[in-house]
Design a protein around this motif. Structure first.
Motif, PDB file in Angstrom:
ATOM      1  N   ASN A   1       0.833  -1.169  -0.235  1.00 43.94           N
ATOM      2  CA  ASN A   1       0.286  -0.208   0.388  1.00 43.94           C
ATOM      3  C   ASN A   1       0.818   1.542   0.345  1.00 43.94           C
ATOM      4  O   ASN A   1       0.945   1.742  -0.193  1.00 43.94           O
TER       5      ASN A   1
ATOM      6  N   LYS B   1      -8.456   1.658  -2.058  1.00 45.65           N
ATOM      7  CA  LYS B   1      -8.072   1.374  -0.426  1.00 45.65           C
ATOM      8  C   LYS B   1      -6.825   1.762   0.006  1.00 45.65           C
ATOM      9  O   LYS B   1      -6.745   1.194   1.055  1.00 45.65           O
TER      10      LYS B   1
ATOM     11  N   ARG C   1      -5.732   3.899   1.219  1.00 46.12           N
ATOM     12  CA  ARG C   1      -5.440   4.473   2.415  1.00 46.12           C
ATOM     13  C   ARG C   1      -5.230   4.296   3.531  1.00 46.12           C
ATOM     14  O   ARG C   1      -5.033   3.828   4.915  1.00 46.12           O
ATOM     15  N   TYR C   2      -6.055   2.870   3.597  1.00 47.18           N
ATOM     16  CA  TYR C   2      -6.376   2.210   5.075  1.00 47.18           C
ATOM     17  C   TYR C   2      -5.409   1.582   4.768  1.00 47.18           C
ATOM     18  O   TYR C   2      -4.702   0.047   4.200  1.00 47.18           O
ATOM     19  N   VAL C   3      -5.096   1.093   6.531  1.00 46.18           N
ATOM     20  CA  VAL C   3      -3.684   0.043   6.777  1.00 46.18           C
ATOM     21  C   VAL C   3      -4.295  -1.066   7.294  1.00 46.18           C
ATOM     22  O   VAL C   3      -5.314  -2.183   7.534  1.00 46.18           O
TER      23      VAL C   3
ATOM     24  N   ALA D   1      -5.144  -3.901  10.058  1.00 45.36           N
ATOM     25  CA  ALA D   1      -5.207  -2.974  11.700  1.00 45.36           C
ATOM     26  C   ALA D   1      -7.154  -3.120  12.121  1.00 45.36           C
ATOM     27  O   ALA D   1      -7.639  -3.654  11.423  1.00 45.36           O
TER      28      ALA D   1
ATOM     29  N   ASN E   1      -9.684  -1.625  13.574  1.00 44.44           N
ATOM     30  CA  ASN E   1     -10.186  -0.218  12.549  1.00 44.44           C
ATOM     31  C   ASN E   1     -10.250  -0.416  11.270  1.00 44.44           C
ATOM     32  O   ASN E   1      -9.136  -0.373  10.953  1.00 44.44           O
ATOM     33  N   GLU E   2     -11.105  -1.509  10.648  1.00 46.64           N
ATOM     34  CA  GLU E   2     -11.196  -1.410   8.920  1.00 46.64           C
ATOM     35  C   GLU E   2     -10.605   0.015   8.476  1.00 46.64           C
ATOM     36  O   GLU E   2     -10.219  -0.166   7.431  1.00 46.64           O
ATOM     37  N   LYS E   3     -11.579   1.101   9.230  1.00 41.29           N
ATOM     38  CA  LYS E   3     -11.318   2.503   8.816  1.00 41.29           C
ATOM     39  C   LYS E   3      -9.603   3.347   8.451  1.00 41.29           C
ATOM     40  O   LYS E   3      -9.992   3.607   8.947  1.00 41.29           O
ATOM     41  N   GLU E   4      -8.794   2.701   9.289  1.00 44.53           N
ATOM     42  CA  GLU E   4      -7.590   3.252  10.041  1.00 44.53           C
ATOM     43  C   GLU E   4      -6.909   3.323   8.872  1.00 44.53           C
ATOM     44  O   GLU E   4      -6.981   2.696   8.223  1.00 44.53           O
ATOM     45  N   THR E   5      -6.515   4.955   8.959  1.00 44.49           N
ATOM     46  CA  THR E   5      -5.992   5.032   7.734  1.00 44.49           C
ATOM     47  C   THR E   5      -4.525   5.140   8.345  1.00 44.49           C
ATOM     48  O   THR E   5      -3.993   5.669   9.691  1.00 44.49           O
TER      49      THR E   5
END
Length: 288
Positions: free
Chosen positions: A112, A195, A197-199, A202, A204-208
Motif C-alpha cells: 500500500n 483502498k 489509504r487503509y492500513v 488494523a 479498525n477497518e477504517k484505520e488510515t
C-alpha cells in the motif's frame, strides 16, 4: 516387571520428544527463521536440555523413589512432561508464528505504501507538488493524465547583433503525442487505489495511514517533501506484547527498523521506505 517399567520410562521420554519435534522442524525452516540466528540455535539447545532433564528424572525415580510410590511418581512425571513439553513448544513456536504473521502483514502494508508513493510522485511530476491528503490524491488518480511526449533535436541559425554574423542554435523540441490516464498508467485497470489509504490488518477497518506534506530549503531552493507512516502497534495489535516490544526496538538491515513503517521524509528529499530489500524481492517474485 522390570522390562515393563523400562518400556514405560521410554514412553515418557518419547512423549516429551514428540511434543517438541514439530516445533524443532518448523523453527529450523529458513522461510521463518534465519539460518545461524539465535532463534535457530536456541531451539535445538532447548530440546537437548529438556530431554536430558526428562531422562535424568526418570532414572532418579527408578533409583531413589521407594518401589511402592513409583507408580504415583510416574503418573506425576507423565503429566509434568506433557505440561512442560507444551510450555516449551509454545516458547519455541511463539517467535516463529510471530515472524510469519509479521512478514505477511508488513508485506500488505508495504504494498500500500508503494502505491501511495507512486501516486504522490506522479502528482509531483504533473502538478509540481504532493497531494495534501488522500482525498486529493485519489481525485488526482481518477482525473489526471500523463502527457506522452517525443523529444527531438533541432537547430537553426540566428543573426548575432554583436558579432554581426549568423550563429547556429541547437534546441530540443518536445512534441505532445497523446495523453494517458494516471489511473491506467499506475494501476493498469485496478481500483486498489481506492483502498490504499487503509492500513491492512488494523483493528479498525477504517484505520488510515498518517500522511504529512511539507517543504524544505535545499541549496537555496524550496523542495516539496512528504511522509506516509503507520505504527507497528496498529499492524500487530493482536500479537504477543513482549515480542511486539522487541519488534519496535529492532535495528537491522534485514528488518523494518523502529516503531513504524514509513515511506518518504519530512527532513530530507526522499521517496524511500524503511523496509529491507527482501520485501522488494518477494514482491517481484509474486508478480512473476
Amino acid at each position: 516387571m522390570k522390562h515393563l517399567k523400562q518400556k514405560f520410562n521410554l514412553v515418557l521420554s518419547l512423549v516429551t520428544a514428540f511434543l517438541l519435534l514439530p516445533a524443532l522442524s518448523l523453527a529450523q525452516n529458513a522461510d521463518v527463521v534465519e539460518k545461524g540466528s539465535f532463534q535457530a540455535l536456541k531451539t535445538p539447545i532447548i530440546l537437548v536440555v529438556a530431554l536430558i532433564v526428562a531422562i535424568g528424572l526418570l532414572f532418579l525415580i527408578e533409583k531413589v523413589v521407594p518401589r511402592k510410590v513409583r507408580p504415583l511418581f510416574s503418573v506425576i512425571f507423565l503429566l509434568a512432561s506433557v505440561f512442560f513439553g507444551y510450555k516449551i513448544y509454545n516458547s519455541i513456536m511463539a517467535p516463529v508464528e510471530f515472524r510469519q504473521v509479521k512478514v505477511k502483514r508488513y508485506t500488505a502494508v508495504i504494498n500500500n505504501l508503494k502505491d501511495i508513493r507512486d501516486a504522490q510522485l506522479a502528482h509531483k511530476t504533473i502538478r509540481g507538488d504532493y497531494a495534501k491528503d488522500f482525498n486529493a490524491l485519489e481525485s488526482f488518480i481518477e482525473n489526471a493524465e500523463f502527457a506522452i511526449v517525443e523529444k527531438r533535436d533541432s537547430s537553426y541559425t540566428e543573426f548575432d547583433k554583436v558579432y554581426k554574423i549568423d550563429k547556429l542554435k541547437e534546441v530540443v523540441i518536445i512534441d505532445t503525442l497523446s495523453f494517458r490516464a494516471v489511473k491506467d498508467s499506475l494501476f493498469k485497470g485496478s481500483d486498489r487505489y481506492k483502498k490504499m489509504r487503509y492500513v491492512p490488518y488494523a483493528k479498525n477497518e477504517k484505520e488510515t495511514f498518517k500522511m504529512k506534506v511539507d517543504s524544505i530549503i535545499v541549496n537555496g531552493y524550496t523542495a516539496p517533501v512528504f511522509k506516509v507512516s503507520v505504527d507497528k502497534d496498529v499492524i500487530l495489535h493482536d500479537q504477543n506484547k513482549d515480542l511486539l516490544m522487541q519488534e519496535k526496538r529492532v535495528v537491522s538491515v534485514d528488518e523494518v527498523d523502529g516503531k513504524e513503517i514509513f515511506v518518504g521524509s519530512l527532513e530530507k528529499v526522499s521517496d524511500s521506505g524503511n523496509w529491507p530489500t527482501s520485501y522488494e524481492i518477494n514482491d517481484k517474485n509474486k508478480k512473476k
